[in-house]
Write an enzyme that holds these catalytic residues in place. Sequence first.
Site, PDB file in Angstrom:
ATOM      1  N   HIS A 242      43.773  14.854  35.958  1.00  0.00           N
ATOM      2  CA  HIS A 242      42.755  14.787  34.908  1.00  0.00           C
ATOM      3  C   HIS A 242      41.615  15.785  35.112  1.00  0.00           C
ATOM      4  CE1 HIS A 242      44.738  11.154  33.492  1.00  0.00           C
ATOM      5  NE2 HIS A 242      44.569  10.580  34.673  1.00  0.00           N
ATOM      6  N   ASP A 243      40.783  15.538  36.108  1.00  0.00           N
ATOM      7  CA  ASP A 243      39.512  16.253  36.221  1.00  0.00           C
ATOM      8  C   ASP A 243      39.638  17.761  36.417  1.00  0.00           C
ATOM      9  OD1 ASP A 243      38.158  13.876  35.853  1.00  0.00           O
ATOM     10  OD2 ASP A 243      37.964  13.471  37.988  1.00  0.00           O
TER      11      ASP A 243
END
Length: 313
Positions: A242-243
């Site tokens: 994700h990040d």
Amino acid sequence: MSIQSLIIDCDPGVDDAVALFLAFAAPELNLLAVTTVGGNVPGALTQRNARIVRQIAGREDVPVHGGAERPLKRPPAGAGAFHGPEGLGDLEPFQPTGIVGDGPAANAIVDLVMSRPQGSVAVAVMGPMTNLALAMRRERRLADWLGPVVIMGGARSEGGNITPSAEFNIWADPDAAAVVFGSGCEVIALGLDATHQVRATEDRIAAIEAIDSEAARTTASMLRFSQRVEREVVGWDSAPLHDPCTIAWLIRPDLFETRPCRIEVETTSELTRGHTAVEFRVDPATARHRWATAADGQGVFDLIVGKLRAAAT
């Protein structure tokens, strides 16, 4: 090569750590500061974890500022099941040697942005948006002074990962997210619709393991932990990354497809708390939000491998 001044606001978190390693290795980014917030694990741990990652990467030149330990209006949340009780997966935590930056995160964001030319400082938000919302409350001109705000958060077609309709970062502090989305600043939202297309497959992790550096070995360890948890808890073979997509977008926006939109956040209903309502029927010329609909997963991992390999030489 153009250089983007950047503040990273994060809650490390194994994927935050991978994103930090990528950012620390990227010469395209002028890292002004890392600010931390309570989210995946409590605020005291996220600050320590960011300093641990900074030390492993050999980037003690970048200040780390601790920030909000709880959401604007709600009790603190947590996601230790996906990050480990200390937030760093299988990495044994240690007390980092680097100092903490002067002043809390919200103040640091205001000071760093407002002291530079308008539109020149981007912010990558990888956790709850509490720090940025507090900064906007402190300085009303901040939204107009910011460069792009690239967030990891939200869900639309993929559904949520903490409730059926909400992604964790937005759900953890929906009131802060509503402040940021409603501020008028430019927001690029990389939600689950895009990040679920960026998977830590076996061959992609192996490519990082082949790099001879502590940063690469630690990155691979984080991904191995996520892979194991994803198989045990969710049942997927490979974990979504994700990040790091926020940093990848800043370096290579061509790896993502985005659409202009208007994003609003549900703050009143506990049933749908943190739901991101994404409306594409907007005038592209005036839209302040963009929603990522697709990502080149192999391209993102190639970028990570390339930056870590170059930093190791």
